[in-house]
Design an enzyme around this catalytic site. Structure first.
Site, PDB file in Angstrom:
ATOM      1  N   THR A 137       0.819  -1.208   0.000  1.00 21.76           N
ATOM      2  CA  THR A 137       0.000   0.000   0.000  1.00 21.76           C
ATOM      3  C   THR A 137       0.852   1.257   0.000  1.00 21.76           C
ATOM      4  O   THR A 137       2.005   1.237   0.464  1.00 21.76           O
ATOM      5  CB  THR A 137      -0.915   0.015   1.247  1.00 21.76           C
ATOM      6  N   ASP A 138       0.279   2.355  -0.473  1.00 22.15           N
ATOM      7  CA  ASP A 138       0.980   3.638  -0.410  1.00 22.15           C
ATOM      8  C   ASP A 138       1.012   4.205   1.007  1.00 22.15           C
ATOM      9  O   ASP A 138       1.772   5.129   1.298  1.00 22.15           O
ATOM     10  CB  ASP A 138       0.355   4.651  -1.370  1.00 22.15           C
ATOM     11  N   GLU A 139       0.224   3.632   1.915  1.00 18.23           N
ATOM     12  CA  GLU A 139       0.175   4.164   3.272  1.00 18.23           C
ATOM     13  C   GLU A 139       1.486   3.971   4.026  1.00 18.23           C
ATOM     14  O   GLU A 139       1.727   4.624   5.043  1.00 18.23           O
ATOM     15  CB  GLU A 139      -0.991   3.554   4.050  1.00 18.23           C
TER      16      GLU A 139
END
Length: 341
Positions: A137-139
């Site tokens: 994820t980009d998180e």
């Protein structure tokens, strides 16, 4: 080339869309391993070739199960989706995120290493074309200000137990490449949306609450920004990274569709006003309600997908405005077929 693919979490949102997408490939034998927690649903599976598909209910935290699957099904390819992913749940109950996202990923890597490799940096001859694709994820990159984009070299700065657990799993995958030479590829995606997403997520929640004529909860002022990626565009990117990605590399997959949360809610309500209007000239927009913000709520995510575009020729087919219409149509059918909706 024939592949025996283990897809973990293949009954979940992104995993099931991926399984459905690749099921028509005659060269693939797919083993779908899913624990079937609240987020997994076998009704998500809509495959075209039952003969090349096996479902196993099980947990990636079960080391012996993984070893048996690798050996019994001669697994030479892993596409790893299985993860706890809802940020709110990670705030109230972080332990499951540590166990599944970190320990589970470690177990998978170790099982692949033990079966595929004779020793560090030396693959067994029959596994010379093995691949382990880790979906992330980009998180893991934290939060952005009003400008800038996440790239593959952005420093990790996770801000929730969920993103911290995914960052940890990314680092484990990286370590198995650099230490052992395990043939891994990692993808980091922006917010997905589309068919088969669990009810708890933002877009299904907005649609469901609207159809139930309930308050539509939006955190804070609704100004938080996400880059939205249609799930089938993401799945096609994963497949390209699996087949053609460079071993040991990371590829960011984003939709170039940055939208404020309040824009998402208003867009959905406006479309519903047109296709399923309320009585007495009322609008679904009146149901939007602002609620206390999520602790540690990241302000903005935005992905630079130029690497996967340049190296692998990936392009998103959907922009947000086309993808959201398809998504609303799918959920409208789902929710109106359920009793009480």
């Amino acid at each position: 080339m024939k592949k025996n693919i283990l897809v973990t979490g293949g009954a979940g949102f992104i995993g099931s869309n991926y399984v459905n997408l690749i099921s028509s490939n005659e060269d693939y034998k797919i083993v779908n391993l899913d624990k079937l927690t609240y987020a997994g649903d076998l009704n998500n599976i809509d495959i075209t070739n039952e003969n090349n598909y096996t479902f196993i209910e099980g947990d990636i935290c079960d080391e012996q199960l993984l070893k048996n699957i690798f050996l019994d099904y001669k697994i030479d390819t892993v596409v790893h989706f299985a993860a706890e992913s809802h940020v709110d749940n990670s705030i109230t109950g972080p332990r499951a995120f540590i166990e599944t996202n970190i320990t589970g990923t470690f177990n998978l890597l170790q099982a692949a290493y033990q079966v595929w490799m004779k020793e560090p940096n030396k693959l067994n001859p029959k596994y010379e074309h093995a691949r382990f694709l880790h979906v992330s994820t980009d998180e893991v990159y934290g939060t952005l200000g009003e400008t800038g984009l996440f790239t593959e070299i952005t420093a990790y700065a996770p801000n929730s137990p969920y993103s911290a657990s995914k960052a940890s799993s990314d680092m484990l995958v990286r370590s198995y490449f650099h230490t052992y030479g395990l043939p891994v590829v990692t993808t980091n995606c922006s917010n997905n949306y589309g068919p088969r997403q669990h009810n708890e997520k933002l877009i299904p929640t907005i649609i469901r609450k609207a159809l139930n004529k309930e308050d539509i909860p939006i955190y804070g002022t609704g100004k938080n920004i996400r880059d939205w990626l249609y799930v089938l565009d993401h799945c096609r990117g994963i497949e390209l990274a699996l087949l053609n990605g460079r071993i040991g590399e990371t590829y960011n997959i984003g939709g170039k569709n940055e939208r404020e949360n309040i824009y998402i809610a208003k867009t959905i309500c406006t479309i519903l006003d047109t296709i399923k209007p309320l009585k007495n000239n009322k609008s679904y927009l009146d149901l939007i309600t602002f609620v206390a913000d999520r602790p540690g709520h990241d302000f903005r995510y935005g992905i630079d997908a130029s690497k996967i575009e340049r190296e692998l020729g990936w392009r998103a087919d959907e922009n947000f405005e086309t993808g959201i219409k398809k998504t609303i149509d799918w959920y409208l059918e789902k929710y109106t077929n359920q009793s009480g909706l």
